[in-house]
Design a protein around this motif. Sequence first.
Motif, PDB file in Angstrom:
ATOM      1  N   ARG A   1       1.684  -0.928  -0.382  1.00 20.93           N
ATOM      2  CA  ARG A   1      -0.252  -0.148   0.198  1.00 20.93           C
ATOM      3  C   ARG A   1       0.728   1.500  -0.009  1.00 20.93           C
ATOM      4  O   ARG A   1       0.371   2.372  -0.687  1.00 20.93           O
TER       5      ARG A   1
ATOM      6  N   ARG B   1      -8.430   4.512   3.728  1.00 18.50           N
ATOM      7  CA  ARG B   1      -9.211   3.227   2.879  1.00 18.50           C
ATOM      8  C   ARG B   1      -9.943   2.701   1.816  1.00 18.50           C
ATOM      9  O   ARG B   1     -10.399   1.908   1.262  1.00 18.50           O
ATOM     10  N   LYS B   2     -10.456   4.408   1.795  1.00 18.86           N
ATOM     11  CA  LYS B   2     -11.047   4.641   0.343  1.00 18.86           C
ATOM     12  C   LYS B   2     -10.114   3.892  -0.948  1.00 18.86           C
ATOM     13  O   LYS B   2     -10.646   3.227  -1.787  1.00 18.86           O
TER      14      LYS B   2
ATOM     15  N   LYS C   1      -8.584   0.946  -2.860  1.00 21.31           N
ATOM     16  CA  LYS C   1      -7.987  -0.665  -3.158  1.00 21.31           C
ATOM     17  C   LYS C   1      -6.898  -1.161  -4.043  1.00 21.31           C
ATOM     18  O   LYS C   1      -6.938  -0.287  -5.586  1.00 21.31           O
TER      19      LYS C   1
ATOM     20  N   GLU D   1      -4.901  -3.925  -5.938  1.00 17.01           N
ATOM     21  CA  GLU D   1      -5.495  -4.736  -6.958  1.00 17.01           C
ATOM     22  C   GLU D   1      -5.144  -6.216  -6.279  1.00 17.01           C
ATOM     23  O   GLU D   1      -6.645  -6.963  -6.895  1.00 17.01           O
TER      24      GLU D   1
ATOM     25  N   GLU E   1      -5.650  -6.634  -3.701  1.00 17.15           N
ATOM     26  CA  GLU E   1      -5.541  -6.623  -2.116  1.00 17.15           C
ATOM     27  C   GLU E   1      -6.867  -8.729  -1.687  1.00 17.15           C
ATOM     28  O   GLU E   1      -6.139  -8.605  -0.396  1.00 17.15           O
TER      29      GLU E   1
ATOM     30  N   PRO F   1     -12.149 -12.067  -3.391  1.00 12.99           N
ATOM     31  CA  PRO F   1     -12.275 -11.340  -1.900  1.00 12.99           C
ATOM     32  C   PRO F   1     -12.863 -12.664  -1.568  1.00 12.99           C
ATOM     33  O   PRO F   1     -12.673 -13.171   0.193  1.00 12.99           O
TER      34      PRO F   1
END
Lengths: 343, 98
Positions: free
Chosen positions: A147, A203-204, A206, A208, A210, B18
């Motif tokens: 991140r 946190r907005k 994201k 790829e 994740e 997810p």
Amino acid sequence: MPPRIRIRPRALRVRITHPHHSLPQTHTYASLATATATTPAPPIHQNLRAVPPVLRYPPTQPPSHKPPEVRKTQLHRQYQSTLKSSPLILLFQHNNIKAQEWMGIRRELASALRKVDAERLQNGQDAYADDIKVQVIQTGIFASALRVVEFFKPEENILDHAQHPTDPRTPTSALVPQTTNKSDDERFTHGLSKRAYEAASNRKLKLELEPLFAGPLAIVAFPTVSPQHLKSALSTLAPSREFPAPRRKVNPNYHEPAVQAGLQKLMLLGARVEGRVFDQEGTRWVGGIDGGIDGLRAQLVHMLQGVGGSVTSVLEGTSRSIYFTVEGRRMDMEEKEKGDTKE
Amino acid sequence: MITRFLTNVSVKFNPFSPRSKSARLVLSLIPSTARASGLRVESKMLPRDSKEPASLGVKFKDGKEMNLELDKMRITEVVETVDRHSRQLARKEELSGN
């Protein structure tokens, strides 16, 4: 040993005699006023030339937001540097692989990569086998490091504030923008600074990758995108139809039970190639590029040559046809002129 | 997770979804010696853009088969469901006398 806190009897006496007196005590004694005036003046060379700026931390170790001595922080820093320095990273999930099996897998990977390197050295290309290793990672810390790498984009001229105090080129009269060692300074641009932390904890944004960051993970990082090394790593770690595992006759060590048991528990999840994310198929496609970057260049040159040839022929064709039309027109006009003279 | 009574585990998932987290965690819960002692594990990875839900198929030693939709379950629920039958088998084995 004398007491550390000095008791000033005069101050105490004043407090006692005037308990409701809120103004601070001001000394009006002439003797005290002269006492402050006798502070020695700074030496003359200090007045002529400014004191060289002092950097309060080593230039290679700017202060970190999280405590720098803990393992977490150091892993975070290490993962950031891995992510920044390796354009090609393979992500694997490892399911309870034993130490012995890991040993076998690592050995086989190293030997397979060394074979590729031997071929490349014959062609005069660089060798990378010693830099490509399987590394088990801490999933959460790796995700956080990614991140930071993806979302924290500091401005350029990073080392402006880290000018060396004893460097003769450092202007001594210049203000050094940063000499404190507080990590929350805005001007810090390293990955462990507070600004990096804040950018990464938004946190907005994201990633790829994740969804891949769950469970036990291992990475194989490559210092360059070299499809030859990738191909050999894939055929060793995640054999498939395109990248078959080495035959038993060619490499009997690969078919030892320890290695095979380990490989059953190793799953290729995806890859990150130059900032882009690929799944298994995409990874195999990258590994399937023949001849690596040189092969691609050769293909491009070949294609351009073909294009060039056709372009010239097309241009020639038009010029030829123009020539023919113009010539035809000329003939036509000449004929007409002849006709006119005849008439 | 009790894996003593399982003979076959097959997992199918898309790693980029997810919701396939529990499918991957199921695989990580299988002990390292289970494969050597006769448990067959098959994991199939779906391509990145597939919308197929993650699924788990389990076969027990008494022949019972279980098919679970993993995309709606958390890992604790999956473990609970599989262990419920495994514990029954364990009790039976204990009562039959060893």
